[in-house]
Enzyme design. Structure first.
Site, PDB file in Angstrom:
ATOM      1  CB  SER A 256      -0.903   0.008   1.222  1.00 57.32           C
ATOM      2  OG  SER A 256      -0.111   0.329   2.348  1.00 57.32           O
ATOM      3  CE  LYS A 257      -1.702   6.598  -3.297  1.00 54.38           C
ATOM      4  NZ  LYS A 257      -2.795   7.511  -3.364  1.00 54.38           N
ATOM      5  NE  ARG A 258      -1.970   3.557   5.066  1.00 53.56           N
ATOM      6  CZ  ARG A 258      -2.140   2.364   5.572  1.00 53.56           C
ATOM      7  NH1 ARG A 258      -1.457   1.984   6.607  1.00 53.56           N
ATOM      8  NH2 ARG A 258      -2.997   1.522   5.028  1.00 53.56           N
ATOM      9  CE  LYS A 259       3.670  -0.629   6.539  1.00 53.50           C
ATOM     10  NZ  LYS A 259       2.990  -1.880   6.755  1.00 53.50           N
ATOM     11  N   GLY A 260       5.461   2.929   0.762  1.00 56.70           N
ATOM     12  CA  GLY A 260       6.397   3.204  -0.331  1.00 56.70           C
ATOM     13  C   GLY A 260       5.645   3.391  -1.632  1.00 56.70           C
TER      14      GLY A 260
END
Ligand code: GLU
Length: 524
Positions: A256-260
């Site tokens: 997901s976006k939050r991890k990269g």
């Protein structure tokens, strides 16, 4: 499964965001499977969730697929015999088929409001039951339904799920899968705004577009029994199914976006090459699984695969069931490998947009471009005539790029690391010091270099010559670093860079001399 017919696969993203890296992997497998048997690969946009549509997402999907070389035979922007390939342009079809289901008793109108449904859900949760539509509208008498329809009450159409039936199917990746219909909800098929839900639209379209194999991620596996029932209700032959593993972060959570970075555009922007991305993605969930004998002969499992080789060796049957971990180091490894293989002219062309973006060169003509959207001029021809701040030629850019080719992992990294070839390096004078050498000694080294360099002709200003002349001088010192380090630091302004002689050759005599003088001034 449709036997003896042409293989037709589809990639069916929702334009609710830019192209996700996991979606590109799905598209790749879908493409490979169709193309390796001479079949067709279709792009269809599933844009029925109006609230989640994102402007520009469709364009990003087209561009991303083309960038990766996954050219589709039919699709929204290329047309084809089964169009339109955008679901919002097919609404009448879905209505027609939903009505057919009502007529045959396989679906029913539901007039429950959102509040009623929410209350039902809360009550079920309180009773520790799995939330599920309680079918109250199925119990309405025909008269009541008619009345409500005449009064134009808001309504949806729900499919009627049979009770206590086992829906069994064989998934190409997952093998035998079975669901009990008691676990399924009476799925909404047509919403109150007249738009279909995914479930109705996907079945109608896959059938009408003559899709033989549905390839999608495993998130959709629980939807498949509903789809199978719909095929049955319509009397259509169902396609074959292949549910692919998800892409996971290294901590095994869903990517997901939050991890990269998760969008293909982010990777294009960073300067990853399509060949590297394709090779990397192919191995996220698949490997050739060579027979032991072949493996022993090859020593290690072959990891470098061109698209042509993938078309030959890929097989859906060998796709793994377990989620695949997205490992950026591996992607960097692939990218570095492919960057080293590119002919220098081509690599230079590819780097030019990054140099423009970093304001290192300025094209002569007015232009607008966007690396991620793959718009704008990208060829030598376009840039040969472009002016840089100091009228630097394509050849100069090429030489700078050549020095970074081996070392860099991405195009944008080259765009950064060649900066000092285009602008005066800015650095602190402490960079010039080698170990515990005194300021005096460093200065003396640089002055000696200044003198040596002024004696070398422009024509002889080549790295071999420079090395031949400067090295013996450096060797005279207690440590040759006393001369080589400040030289390299003065020329590059960097802690790490290519060697001083190589840099000097590219910069030329005049600039090399200027930079050494500038360093001496810093020490004054
Ligand atoms: N529109 C769905 C998605 O974006 C496609 C699922 C399918 O391929 O059936 O994931």
């Amino acid at each position: 499964m449709k036997l003896n017919s042409l293989i037709r696969t589809r990639f069916a993203p929702s334009p609710t965001g830019f192209l996700h890296i996991g979606s590109l992997r799905t598209a790749l497998y879908t493409y490979l499977f169709a193309k390796q048997s001479g079949g067709q690969f279709i792009l269809r946009l599933e844009d029925t969730d109006l609230e989640r549509l994102v402007e520009g997402a469709a364009e990003a999907i087209y561009n991303g697929l083309k960038w990766a070389g996954l050219n589709y035979d039919e699709g929204p922007d290329v047309g084809g015999p089964f169009g339109p390939y955008v679901q919002s342009k097919r609404l009448d079809l879905y209505k027609k088929y939903a009505n057919e289901l009502i007529k045959n008793g396989n679906a029913y109108y539901c007039f429950c409001s959102d509040e009623t449904l929410e209350q039902m859900r809360q009550e079920q949760i309180a009773k520790k039951q799995a939330p599920k539509y309680d079918r109250r509208c199925l119990k309405l008498r025909d008269e009541e339904v008619k009345q409500k329809l005449t009064a134009n009450e808001p309504r949806v159409i729900r499919m009627k799920i049979p009770e206590k039936r086992i829906i069994e199917f064989t998934d190409i990746v997952r093998g035998k899968v079975a669901y009990n219909t008691n676990e399924l909800d009476d799925q909404v098929l047509l919403k109150s705004d007249g738009y279909p839900t995914y479930h109705l639209a996907v079945v109608v379209d896959d059938h009408l577009m003559q899709i033989s194999h549905v390839t999608r991620t495993e998130e959709w596996l629980p939807s498949t029994p509903k789809h199978i029932l719909l095929y049955e209700y319509f009397g259509w032959e169902a396609p074959a199914w292949a549910h692919l593993p998800l892409l996971l972060n290294p901590d095994k959570t869903k990517m997901s976006k939050r991890k990269g970075d998760v969008m293909v555009g982010d990777y294009i922007k960073k300067g990853y090459l399509p060949e590297a991305m394709i090779n990397f993605l192919a191995f996220l969930g698949w490997n050739p699984g060579l027979p032991a004998e072949a493996l022993a002969k090859a020593g290690t499992e072959k990891e470098i695969y061109s698209m042509q080789e993938l078309l030959k060796d890929f097989s859906l049957e060998k796709v793994h069931k377990a989620g695949a971990i997205f490992n950026i180091e591996k992607l960097n490894w692939y990218n570095q490998y492919y960057m080293r293989q590119i002919p220098l002219d081509k690599l230079t062309e590819l780097c030019i947009p990054y140099l423009i973006e970093n304001d290192l060169i300025v094209p002569k003509f007015d232009h607008s471009f966007d690396i991620a959207a793959m718009k704008g001029p990208f060829t030598v021809k376009d840039f040969e005539t472009c002016l840089t701040k100091e009228k630097i030629s394509f050849d100069y850019i090429k030489k700078a790029v050549a020095l970074e080719q081996e070392r860099s992992k991405t195009l944008s990294e080259i765009g950064e690391s060649v900066k000092f070839f285009f602008e005066e390096p800015q650095y602190d004078k402490s960079l010039l010091f080698w170990k515990d050498t005194s300021e005096e000694e460093i200065k003396k080294s640089l002055q000696t270099l200044q003198k040596i360099i002024s004696d070398i002709t422009e024509k002889k200003f080549k790295k071999e010559n420079l090395q031949e002349i400067i090295m013996p001088e450096a060797e005279k010192l207690s440590d040759r670093g006393i001369m080589l380090w400040p030289l390299r630091a003065a020329l590059s302004g960097q802690k790490a860079s290519p060697g001083p002689f190589e840099i000097a050759e590219v910069l030329g005599k005049e600039k090399t001399f200027e930079r050494i003088s500038f360093a001496i001034k810093k020490l004054d």
